[in-house]
Write an enzyme that holds these catalytic residues in place. Sequence first.
Site: not given
Length: 335
Positions: A164, A191, A212, A272, A297, A329
Amino acid sequence: MNKLSKFSRELSNYTEIEPEIHLSPATGYRARAEFGFSKNSYTMVKDDKKIYMEKSSIPHPSIQQLMPNLLSKIYNSEPMQKKLFQINFRTSGKKVLATLIYHKPLQEDWILAAKDIEASIENLSVIGRSKKQKVLIREENLEVICNYDNSSFKIMQNDLVFFQPNFYLYSLMISFIAKQLEDPKDLLELYCGCGGFTLPLASKFKKIFATENNRHSIRLLKESIKLNNLSNIETARLSDNETASALANERLFRRLENVDMQSYEFSHILVDPPRAGLSAETIYLSKQFKNMIYISCNPETFLRDIVEVDRKIESIGIFDQFANTGHLEIIAFLK
Ligand SMILES: C[S@@+](CC[C@H](N)C(=O)[O-])C[C@H]1O[C@@H](n2cnc3c(N)ncnc32)[C@H](O)[C@@H]1O
């Protein structure tokens, strides 16, 4: 019209729910920052123009403070300076990882110079990279301590994984998710990166299955799970579409040999994705879940995907991660 009003207006075509807005400080907020290197300066491109500087006000103060010193050390060392084209920084808030990227193989003289620099700048770790080469002087991984509400956890990251970017908004994003959860049982997370949301949410769910496709992220997440003594998270290196195939029993994966998928009682799916948004397979998969948490995002792909997932927006948070840019975001709870 500013980016927040523009997005809020677009959002009103989809829901009457008012978004909760979280702003960022305009300076000192970036936990990771990337610069070019040219003419003994850090460089970045703004409005199609290259800007040369010895310091920037955007990164966290721990990065800002050492930028001029590092630059002068590089300037005074031929092996450090030659063919250097990029410098990437990450911070834990105290320790800083600087990755120097070169158009040349790194030799012994570079290693000696980098050791000198590390020894003379407090809290700095230097990594050298060039084509197919990585040179570590001391540490490759950065341990970040994240505090939110009354909890605290440790998270391992390095320069090869997503983390992040906004030092201040990260814990507010976690709190936003934690406070909206209703009747959580087990979580499927896609993710997941190196666990930026997985680790703090472990105390909120009975079990988490997190996937992921980046092997470095999964390796670091496994390290952090041990570091935090957590026993209710299982992980697998699977892409979004592989996760969807595995859950639909369409394909067997050796990477899932030790995971008992039948033991999960999923109440939520959390996604995400990168800027491109969700794949058709992930959208199809998400329809089997009562609750969906969508972290995005990219407002454009977010608005495209919420039509496809065909769900009601229960609540939505907007986090202005990059105060000086057009980016936003979003975290949405979708029923
Ligand atoms: C926006 S990041 C989020 C990471 C994590 N949730 C966090 O906040 O730290 C998106 C993540 O998706 C991963 N990713 C990209 N494409 C993917 C794919 N097709 N399947 C699975 N993961 C993917 C990236 O490696 C990255 O870690």
